[in-house]
Design a protein around this motif. Structure first.
Motif, mmCIF file in Angstrom:
data_model
loop_
_atom_site.group_PDB
_atom_site.id
_atom_site.type_symbol
_atom_site.label_atom_id
_atom_site.label_comp_id
_atom_site.label_asym_id
_atom_site.label_seq_id
_atom_site.Cartn_x
_atom_site.Cartn_y
_atom_site.Cartn_z
ATOM 1 N N LEU A 295 0.702 -1.218 0.354
ATOM 2 C CA LEU A 295 -0.075 -0.314 -0.140
ATOM 3 C C LEU A 295 1.389 1.402 0.400
ATOM 4 O O LEU A 295 0.380 2.124 -0.849
ATOM 5 C CB LEU A 295 -1.113 -0.476 1.216
ATOM 6 C CG LEU A 295 -2.050 -1.142 1.431
ATOM 7 C CD1 LEU A 295 -2.869 -1.143 2.491
ATOM 8 C CD2 LEU A 295 -2.490 -0.960 0.345
ATOM 9 N N ALA A 296 2.411 1.362 0.513
ATOM 10 C CA ALA A 296 3.010 2.326 0.620
ATOM 11 C C ALA A 296 3.625 2.931 -0.731
ATOM 12 O O ALA A 296 2.940 3.741 -1.595
ATOM 13 C CB ALA A 296 3.988 2.190 1.406
ATOM 14 N N LEU A 302 0.348 7.247 -6.308
ATOM 15 C CA LEU A 302 -0.557 7.604 -6.249
ATOM 16 C C LEU A 302 -0.533 9.259 -6.418
ATOM 17 O O LEU A 302 -1.032 10.344 -6.699
ATOM 18 C CB LEU A 302 -2.033 7.419 -5.406
ATOM 19 C CG LEU A 302 -2.861 6.286 -6.177
ATOM 20 C CD1 LEU A 302 -3.717 5.763 -4.884
ATOM 21 C CD2 LEU A 302 -3.196 5.768 -7.781
ATOM 22 N N GLU A 303 0.112 9.622 -5.278
ATOM 23 C CA GLU A 303 0.574 11.190 -5.418
ATOM 24 C C GLU A 303 1.974 11.531 -6.213
ATOM 25 O O GLU A 303 1.273 12.681 -6.305
ATOM 26 C CB GLU A 303 1.444 11.361 -3.604
ATOM 27 C CG GLU A 303 0.613 10.872 -2.831
ATOM 28 C CD GLU A 303 1.533 10.965 -1.128
ATOM 29 O OE1 GLU A 303 2.750 10.685 -1.226
ATOM 30 O OE2 GLU A 303 1.126 10.655 -0.475
ATOM 31 N N LEU A 305 1.744 10.312 -9.526
ATOM 32 C CA LEU A 305 0.955 10.830 -10.578
ATOM 33 C C LEU A 305 0.039 11.941 -10.407
ATOM 34 O O LEU A 305 -0.491 12.517 -11.182
ATOM 35 C CB LEU A 305 -0.445 9.061 -11.060
ATOM 36 C CG LEU A 305 -1.334 8.824 -11.821
ATOM 37 C CD1 LEU A 305 -0.038 8.897 -13.388
ATOM 38 C CD2 LEU A 305 -1.770 7.304 -11.589
ATOM 39 N N ARG A 306 -0.217 12.074 -9.188
ATOM 40 C CA ARG A 306 -1.516 13.385 -9.111
ATOM 41 C C ARG A 306 -0.153 14.918 -9.632
ATOM 42 O O ARG A 306 -1.146 15.369 -10.166
ATOM 43 C CB ARG A 306 -1.978 13.780 -7.839
ATOM 44 C CG ARG A 306 -3.135 14.759 -7.892
ATOM 45 C CD ARG A 306 -3.038 14.800 -5.824
ATOM 46 N NE ARG A 306 -4.364 13.934 -5.228
ATOM 47 C CZ ARG A 306 -4.783 13.912 -5.212
ATOM 48 N NH1 ARG A 306 -5.841 14.477 -6.332
ATOM 49 N NH2 ARG A 306 -5.667 12.694 -4.244
ATOM 50 N N LYS A 307 1.034 14.927 -8.941
ATOM 51 C CA LYS A 307 1.470 15.447 -9.774
ATOM 52 C C LYS A 307 1.437 15.789 -11.235
ATOM 53 O O LYS A 307 2.218 16.496 -11.594
ATOM 54 C CB LYS A 307 2.970 15.833 -8.832
ATOM 55 C CG LYS A 307 2.833 15.682 -7.424
ATOM 56 C CD LYS A 307 3.808 16.178 -6.738
ATOM 57 C CE LYS A 307 3.741 15.989 -4.621
ATOM 58 N NZ LYS A 307 4.997 15.355 -4.025
ATOM 59 N N ARG A 308 2.365 14.614 -11.452
ATOM 60 C CA ARG A 308 2.918 14.617 -13.325
ATOM 61 C C ARG A 308 1.207 14.749 -14.043
ATOM 62 O O ARG A 308 1.985 15.543 -15.496
ATOM 63 C CB ARG A 308 3.424 13.265 -13.534
ATOM 64 C CG ARG A 308 4.611 13.339 -12.228
ATOM 65 C CD ARG A 308 5.603 12.061 -13.228
ATOM 66 N NE ARG A 308 6.469 12.493 -12.014
ATOM 67 C CZ ARG A 308 7.456 10.978 -12.126
ATOM 68 N NH1 ARG A 308 7.455 10.180 -12.908
ATOM 69 N NH2 ARG A 308 8.700 11.160 -11.716
ATOM 70 N N ALA A 325 -9.521 4.963 -1.109
ATOM 71 C CA ALA A 325 -9.193 3.182 -1.343
ATOM 72 C C ALA A 325 -7.656 2.448 -0.442
ATOM 73 O O ALA A 325 -7.778 1.260 0.950
ATOM 74 C CB ALA A 325 -9.645 2.440 -1.957
ATOM 75 N N ALA A 326 -7.006 3.754 -0.837
ATOM 76 C CA ALA A 326 -5.918 3.161 -0.333
ATOM 77 C C ALA A 326 -5.591 3.098 0.953
ATOM 78 O O ALA A 326 -5.120 2.524 2.088
ATOM 79 C CB ALA A 326 -4.350 3.538 -1.507
#
Length: 478
Positions: A295-296, A302-303, A305-308, A325-326
């Protein structure tokens, strides 16, 4: 025809021959003064004197020194003369000085004018019977002493109808009745009321009567009404011809043994549960660690991906759902680690009262208006060492469970009390503070209670609970 041969004996000669031939009885004559005047073969065999050694001597020589000193020989002759007969049993002496137990009969012999011509004396050796009787009496006495000396067992007799006929100290100690209280009463009073109503006392006697023995373990009642667990044996007692004369009853108090056995079984069950939980905890801890690592990676990816990615509302929404969900998965792994007691705790001094008071508003919003929250927190409560975040999570879990147990609403009470000693010399913490959460819910049956803290056990519907709430609280507390 002329008969030849021995002349027929006179009646007197026949009687003399009869008396002299008897060997099982000493039959002899005394003169009026008690001097031996005749002597038969039985007297010689029993007393050891030949006729030439004893005829002419006073019969008092057969008496023991103490009986002679007490005047018993003269008393025997006077009684025979005055009452027409003397009969008694007592110790006598043989020629060699040994004693033997005899039955003695002395009858006076009178002439036609009524004057005493002497006495007929018959003596029978009853030594063997006396010794057997004495041995039996001694054995009975020893057995009585034995029974009366036993205090760990109730040993007593019942008559044919089941009434108590004897009572030993063990029976008094175990059952509480004195002999005056119970002798003559029916033994059914020792049975619980429900057993008496079902005819259990009569049934036990019938089994003993038919089979010769009855044995069981059951509840019995003392005089004060308290119950105890008893091991009971009833044996049939018959006389020499097989007629039932009563029953011997032995009762042992096994209450302590049964309690010990029960505690042992509980300990075994507790050990089994502990081993089971330990196995589940090890499995859960291992899975949670690995899953937490995965999960880490997911959350980190995900973090990034959000920035890019370019700003896009639809993509942002999908990323938010995935991140949410994570994070829920991460929260679940933390709970699993708490269950397995593998989560590191941040131990700091905690003011439990302030922490609970600070949670009330949040709890009220989480539980809804149908639940009334009350707190019972004493003033000046000492701090304890704990993990504040984990303590809050545990209280929230307990509060949510309480709400689910009160579908129509009710009162939730959070109370705190000090259970330990005073603060030590190096910190402001006390030994122990007890936090309890009580509700007015429907409660749990015995089967649910036994499984309540098992990981993943839940009574809630599918999707409404993970079964880790109480397990997590227990893991945190331990």
């Amino acid at each position: 025809m002329e008969m030849t041969g021995a002349q027929p004996l006179s009646e007197e000669a026949r009687y003399r021959l009869l008396v002299e031939s008897i060997t099982d009885y000493a039959i002899y004559m005394l003169d009026p003064l008690g001097v031996v005047a005749s002597w038969n073969a039985g007297a010689e065999r029993i007393k050891g004197y030949r006729s030439g050694e004893i005829i002419g001597r006073p019969f008092a020589v057969f008496y023991t020194p103490e009986d002679r000193a007490a005047g018993k020989p003269d008393h025997a002759l006077r009684t025979a003369a005055n009452e027409g007969r003397f009969e008694a049993e007592g110790w006598r002496l043989r020629k060699d000085g040994t004693r033997f137990w005899t039955q003695v009969i002395i009858d006076p012999i009178r002439d036609p004018t009524g004057s005493i011509m002497g006495y007929a004396k018959i003596t029978r050796d009853l030594t063997e019977r006396k010794l057997a009787k004495t041995a039996l009496k001694s054995s009975e006495q020893q057995f009585r002493i034995l029974v009366q000396g036993v205090t760990d067992y109730a040993i007593y007799m019942l008559d044919r109808d089941g009434k108590v006929a004897s009572w030993n100290p063990g029976a008094q100690r175990i059952k509480g009745y004195t002999p005056d209280d119970i002798i003559g009463e029916h033994f059914g009073r020792f049975y619980p009321e429900e057993d008496r109503a079902s005819g259990e006392p009569q049934r036990s006697l019938e089994i003993a009567r038919e089979a010769g023995r009855f044995e069981t373990e059951a509840w019995r009642v003392r005089k004060d009404g308290t119950r105890f667990r008893a091991h009971v044996v009833i044996d049939r007692i018959t006389d020499e011809v097989g007629y039932i004369i009563g029953y011997a009853k032995v009762t042992r108090d096994i209450t302590e043994r049964d309690q010990t056995q029960h505690l042992l079984e509980e300990a075994r069950e507790a050990l089994f549960q502990a081993q089971k939980l330990e196995a589940i905890g090890q499995l859960t801890g291992g899975v949670a660690h690995d899953f937490n690592n995965l999960l880490a990676v997911v959350i980190g990816s995900l973090e990034l991906l959000r920035k890019r990615l370019p700003s896009d509302q639809q993509i942002g929404s999908l990323l938010d759902n995935a991140m949410h969900a994570a994070q829920r998965g991460a929260s679940l792994t933390q709970r699993m680690l708490a269950v397995a007691r593998r989560q590191d705790l941040q131990m700091t001094p905690v003011d439990v009262g302030r922490l609970i008071n600070g949670m009330v508003d949040m709890l009220q919003r989480a539980l809804g208006p149908s639940v009334i929250i009350e707190t019972e927190i004493p003033q000046a409560l000492p701090n304890v060492r704990s993990d504040a975040n984990q303590l809050e999570t545990a209280l929230l879990n307990l509060a949510v469970n309480a709400r689910d147990a009160m579908p129509d609403g009710g009162r939730l009470t959070i109370s705190v009390r000090e259970e330990g000693g005073a603060p030590d010399d190096h910190s402001d913490t006390c030994h122990l503070v007890c936090v309890s959460v009580a509700d007015e819910g429907e409660g749990m049956d015995a089967e649910t209670v036994a499984k309540a803290v098992e990981p993943f056990f839940t009574t809630k519907g599918i999707g409404k609970g993970t079964g880790l709430g109480l397990s997590m609280v227990q893991g945190f507390a331990e």
